[in-house]
Design a protein around this motif. Structure first.
Motif, PDB file in Angstrom:
ATOM      1  N   ASP A 196      68.574 122.136  46.206  1.00  0.00           N
ATOM      2  CA  ASP A 196      67.414 122.501  47.548  1.00  0.00           C
ATOM      3  C   ASP A 196      66.697 121.522  47.772  1.00  0.00           C
ATOM      4  O   ASP A 196      66.162 121.044  48.652  1.00  0.00           O
ATOM      5  N   ARG A 197      66.102 121.079  46.299  1.00  0.00           N
ATOM      6  CA  ARG A 197      65.026 119.977  46.611  1.00  0.00           C
ATOM      7  C   ARG A 197      65.414 118.520  47.054  1.00  0.00           C
ATOM      8  O   ARG A 197      64.854 117.942  48.019  1.00  0.00           O
ATOM      9  N   LEU A 198      66.853 118.349  46.827  1.00  0.00           N
ATOM     10  CA  LEU A 198      67.184 117.081  47.083  1.00  0.00           C
ATOM     11  C   LEU A 198      67.471 116.778  48.716  1.00  0.00           C
ATOM     12  O   LEU A 198      67.207 116.080  49.626  1.00  0.00           O
ATOM     13  N   LEU A 199      68.194 118.231  49.161  1.00  0.00           N
ATOM     14  CA  LEU A 199      68.554 118.309  50.589  1.00  0.00           C
ATOM     15  C   LEU A 199      67.360 118.365  51.492  1.00  0.00           C
ATOM     16  O   LEU A 199      67.378 117.824  52.525  1.00  0.00           O
ATOM     17  N   GLY A 200      66.393 119.156  50.911  1.00  0.00           N
ATOM     18  CA  GLY A 200      65.204 119.285  51.732  1.00  0.00           C
ATOM     19  C   GLY A 200      64.214 117.951  51.642  1.00  0.00           C
ATOM     20  O   GLY A 200      63.777 117.625  53.020  1.00  0.00           O
ATOM     21  N   THR A 243      61.250 110.349  44.920  1.00  0.00           N
ATOM     22  CA  THR A 243      59.860 111.284  44.524  1.00  0.00           C
ATOM     23  C   THR A 243      60.545 112.446  43.927  1.00  0.00           C
ATOM     24  O   THR A 243      60.036 113.307  43.282  1.00  0.00           O
ATOM     25  N   ALA A 244      61.701 113.060  44.696  1.00  0.00           N
ATOM     26  CA  ALA A 244      62.378 114.394  44.317  1.00  0.00           C
ATOM     27  C   ALA A 244      62.740 114.448  42.825  1.00  0.00           C
ATOM     28  O   ALA A 244      62.864 115.291  42.208  1.00  0.00           O
ATOM     29  N   LEU A 245      63.345 113.384  42.440  1.00  0.00           N
ATOM     30  CA  LEU A 245      63.935 113.081  41.257  1.00  0.00           C
ATOM     31  C   LEU A 245      62.964 112.899  39.931  1.00  0.00           C
ATOM     32  O   LEU A 245      63.295 112.708  38.803  1.00  0.00           O
ATOM     33  N   GLU A 246      61.825 112.302  40.380  1.00  0.00           N
ATOM     34  CA  GLU A 246      60.897 111.835  39.366  1.00  0.00           C
ATOM     35  C   GLU A 246      60.750 112.989  38.410  1.00  0.00           C
ATOM     36  O   GLU A 246      60.123 114.142  38.889  1.00  0.00           O
ATOM     37  N   GLY A 247      60.854 112.795  36.983  1.00  0.00           N
ATOM     38  CA  GLY A 247      60.592 113.941  36.096  1.00  0.00           C
ATOM     39  C   GLY A 247      61.972 114.442  35.542  1.00  0.00           C
ATOM     40  O   GLY A 247      62.153 115.001  34.475  1.00  0.00           O
ATOM     41  N   GLN A 248      63.061 114.349  36.571  1.00  0.00           N
ATOM     42  CA  GLN A 248      64.272 114.571  36.315  1.00  0.00           C
ATOM     43  C   GLN A 248      65.266 113.883  36.956  1.00  0.00           C
ATOM     44  O   GLN A 248      66.036 114.170  37.630  1.00  0.00           O
ATOM     45  N   ARG A 249      65.311 112.568  36.538  1.00  0.00           N
ATOM     46  CA  ARG A 249      66.232 111.701  37.027  1.00  0.00           C
ATOM     47  C   ARG A 249      67.795 111.904  36.778  1.00  0.00           C
ATOM     48  O   ARG A 249      68.451 111.675  37.728  1.00  0.00           O
ATOM     49  N   GLU A 250      68.174 112.583  35.776  1.00  0.00           N
ATOM     50  CA  GLU A 250      69.475 113.027  35.682  1.00  0.00           C
ATOM     51  C   GLU A 250      69.894 113.765  36.585  1.00  0.00           C
ATOM     52  O   GLU A 250      71.246 114.080  36.614  1.00  0.00           O
ATOM     53  N   PRO A 258      58.528 106.116  41.175  1.00  0.00           N
ATOM     54  CA  PRO A 258      59.138 106.182  42.535  1.00  0.00           C
ATOM     55  C   PRO A 258      58.737 105.116  43.616  1.00  0.00           C
ATOM     56  O   PRO A 258      59.298 104.506  44.270  1.00  0.00           O
ATOM     57  N   GLU A 259      57.371 104.868  43.312  1.00  0.00           N
ATOM     58  CA  GLU A 259      56.757 103.824  44.364  1.00  0.00           C
ATOM     59  C   GLU A 259      57.405 102.448  44.234  1.00  0.00           C
ATOM     60  O   GLU A 259      57.754 101.546  45.234  1.00  0.00           O
ATOM     61  N   ALA A 260      57.353 102.122  42.972  1.00  0.00           N
ATOM     62  CA  ALA A 260      58.078 100.697  42.449  1.00  0.00           C
ATOM     63  C   ALA A 260      59.510 100.607  42.959  1.00  0.00           C
ATOM     64  O   ALA A 260      59.839  99.681  43.709  1.00  0.00           O
ATOM     65  N   MET A 261      60.328 101.647  42.943  1.00  0.00           N
ATOM     66  CA  MET A 261      61.676 101.691  43.311  1.00  0.00           C
ATOM     67  C   MET A 261      61.711 101.670  44.848  1.00  0.00           C
ATOM     68  O   MET A 261      62.728 101.035  45.348  1.00  0.00           O
ATOM     69  N   THR A 262      60.917 102.358  45.598  1.00  0.00           N
ATOM     70  CA  THR A 262      60.825 102.174  47.145  1.00  0.00           C
ATOM     71  C   THR A 262      60.514 100.890  47.439  1.00  0.00           C
ATOM     72  O   THR A 262      61.153 100.306  48.294  1.00  0.00           O
ATOM     73  N   ARG A 263      59.699 100.135  46.923  1.00  0.00           N
ATOM     74  CA  ARG A 263      59.324  98.651  47.120  1.00  0.00           C
ATOM     75  C   ARG A 263      60.421  97.871  46.883  1.00  0.00           C
ATOM     76  O   ARG A 263      60.795  96.891  47.524  1.00  0.00           O
ATOM     77  N   ARG A 264      61.235  98.157  45.711  1.00  0.00           N
ATOM     78  CA  ARG A 264      62.231  97.446  45.292  1.00  0.00           C
ATOM     79  C   ARG A 264      63.416  97.474  46.373  1.00  0.00           C
ATOM     80  O   ARG A 264      64.172  96.485  46.824  1.00  0.00           O
ATOM     81  N   CYS A 265      63.681  98.875  46.875  1.00  0.00           N
ATOM     82  CA  CYS A 265      64.508  99.019  47.986  1.00  0.00           C
ATOM     83  C   CYS A 265      64.288  98.199  49.280  1.00  0.00           C
ATOM     84  O   CYS A 265      65.179  97.685  49.771  1.00  0.00           O
ATOM     85  N   ALA A 266      63.020  98.174  49.544  1.00  0.00           N
ATOM     86  CA  ALA A 266      62.442  97.335  50.595  1.00  0.00           C
ATOM     87  C   ALA A 266      62.880  96.062  50.567  1.00  0.00           C
ATOM     88  O   ALA A 266      63.310  95.383  51.678  1.00  0.00           O
ATOM     89  N   ARG A 267      62.798  95.413  49.601  1.00  0.00           N
ATOM     90  CA  ARG A 267      63.204  93.991  49.433  1.00  0.00           C
ATOM     91  C   ARG A 267      64.626  93.845  49.221  1.00  0.00           C
ATOM     92  O   ARG A 267      65.221  92.810  49.916  1.00  0.00           O
ATOM     93  N   ILE A 268      65.440  94.852  48.617  1.00  0.00           N
ATOM     94  CA  ILE A 268      66.877  94.763  48.814  1.00  0.00           C
ATOM     95  C   ILE A 268      67.495  95.003  50.059  1.00  0.00           C
ATOM     96  O   ILE A 268      68.215  94.150  50.542  1.00  0.00           O
ATOM     97  N   PHE A 269      66.857  95.793  50.940  1.00  0.00           N
ATOM     98  CA  PHE A 269      67.140  95.975  52.197  1.00  0.00           C
ATOM     99  C   PHE A 269      67.033  94.611  53.086  1.00  0.00           C
ATOM    100  O   PHE A 269      67.710  94.229  53.938  1.00  0.00           O
ATOM    101  N   ALA A 270      65.540  94.221  52.952  1.00  0.00           N
ATOM    102  CA  ALA A 270      65.577  92.816  53.551  1.00  0.00           C
ATOM    103  C   ALA A 270      66.485  91.903  53.324  1.00  0.00           C
ATOM    104  O   ALA A 270      66.826  90.992  54.021  1.00  0.00           O
ATOM    105  N   ALA A 271      66.771  91.769  51.969  1.00  0.00           N
ATOM    106  CA  ALA A 271      67.817  90.703  51.573  1.00  0.00           C
ATOM    107  C   ALA A 271      69.069  90.881  52.245  1.00  0.00           C
ATOM    108  O   ALA A 271      69.800  90.030  52.626  1.00  0.00           O
ATOM    109  N   ALA A 272      69.649  92.109  52.224  1.00  0.00           N
ATOM    110  CA  ALA A 272      70.832  92.330  52.725  1.00  0.00           C
ATOM    111  C   ALA A 272      70.737  92.056  54.312  1.00  0.00           C
ATOM    112  O   ALA A 272      71.690  91.578  54.808  1.00  0.00           O
ATOM    113  N   ARG A 273      69.780  92.230  54.995  1.00  0.00           N
ATOM    114  CA  ARG A 273      69.450  91.926  56.436  1.00  0.00           C
ATOM    115  C   ARG A 273      69.592  90.463  56.741  1.00  0.00           C
ATOM    116  O   ARG A 273      70.312  89.921  57.476  1.00  0.00           O
TER     117      ARG A 273
END
Length: 213
Positions: free
Chosen positions: A74-78, A104-111, A187-202
């Protein structure tokens, strides 16, 4: 990241709190080891209760798995649905919003991601059907997003969208696995990392001769 220590101890603890502790431990065990390899005895030992008491609270292993899965699904789908709503002006692109919502939804329960995406669930079981329900719903959202993204890029080939949907699930899984191995990353650091990865892919796409803006 929140984890439940081994033999946490529950003497004198209210039942509701003991159940929450058991669910947190079970989520971590299922996520780390998979349904097939996880035992009720191991979960009970971590929480500091007897195996019969764990059965009394939750029933069998499948019942306990479902008690972990449903709030996760429910949390991830939402989170994905919310991230894919019409963005405000100046908001990050949809793929980045989705990744931020997942982290953000997974923080505290990443597994917990691997509770939902568990390849060891017994085929045809209630657990497998329920997990498939959530995965299919998330895949439907991913397929819609993939089709929109490819349309913007000039492709309306449904097979392109289907391939991108599967690639996206694989990317999310790989990034969550990397994140689990780097518990210091927020989570914020991971989002920034994804932004860099997506920019590199583009940039790689542009380097291969794509001159679209």
């Amino acid at each position: 990241m929140t984890t439940v220590p081994a033999k946490a101890g529950t003497k004198g603890m209210p039942r509701a709190a003991r159940e929450r502790q058991a669910l947190a431990a079970a989520t971590e065990e299922f996520g780390r080891h998979g349904y097939e390899a996880t035992t009720m005895a191991a979960i009970a030992s971590r929480v500091g209760v007897t195996k019969p008491l764990l059965h009394q609270y939750f029933g069998g292993k499948q019942d306990l798995y479902l008690a972990c899965l449903n709030p996760i699904g429910d949390r991830l789908l939402g989170a994905v649905r919310t991230a894919m709503t019409e963005p405000a002006a100046g908001a990050p692109p949809t793929p980045l919003r989705v990744m931020d919502a997942l982290f953000t939804a997974l923080e505290g329960q990443r597994e917990a991601w691997f509770v939902l995406y568990d390849a060891t669930l017994p085929p045809g079981s209630d657990a497998a059907h329920r997990a498939a329900h959530y995965r299919d719903a998330i895949d439907d959202l991913a397929a819609s997003g993939a089709a929109d993204l490819l349309h913007t890029a000039g492709s309306d080939d449904p097979l392109d969208a289907d391939a991108l949907k599967y690639a996206w699930r694989g990317l999310c899984t790989a990034l969550v696995r990397w994140w689990i191995n780097h518990p210091d990353q927020s989570p914020e650091a991971m989002t920034r990392r994804c932004a860099r990865i997506f920019a590199a892919a583009r940039h790689i796409g542009l380097a291969d001769g794509d001159d679209r803006p």
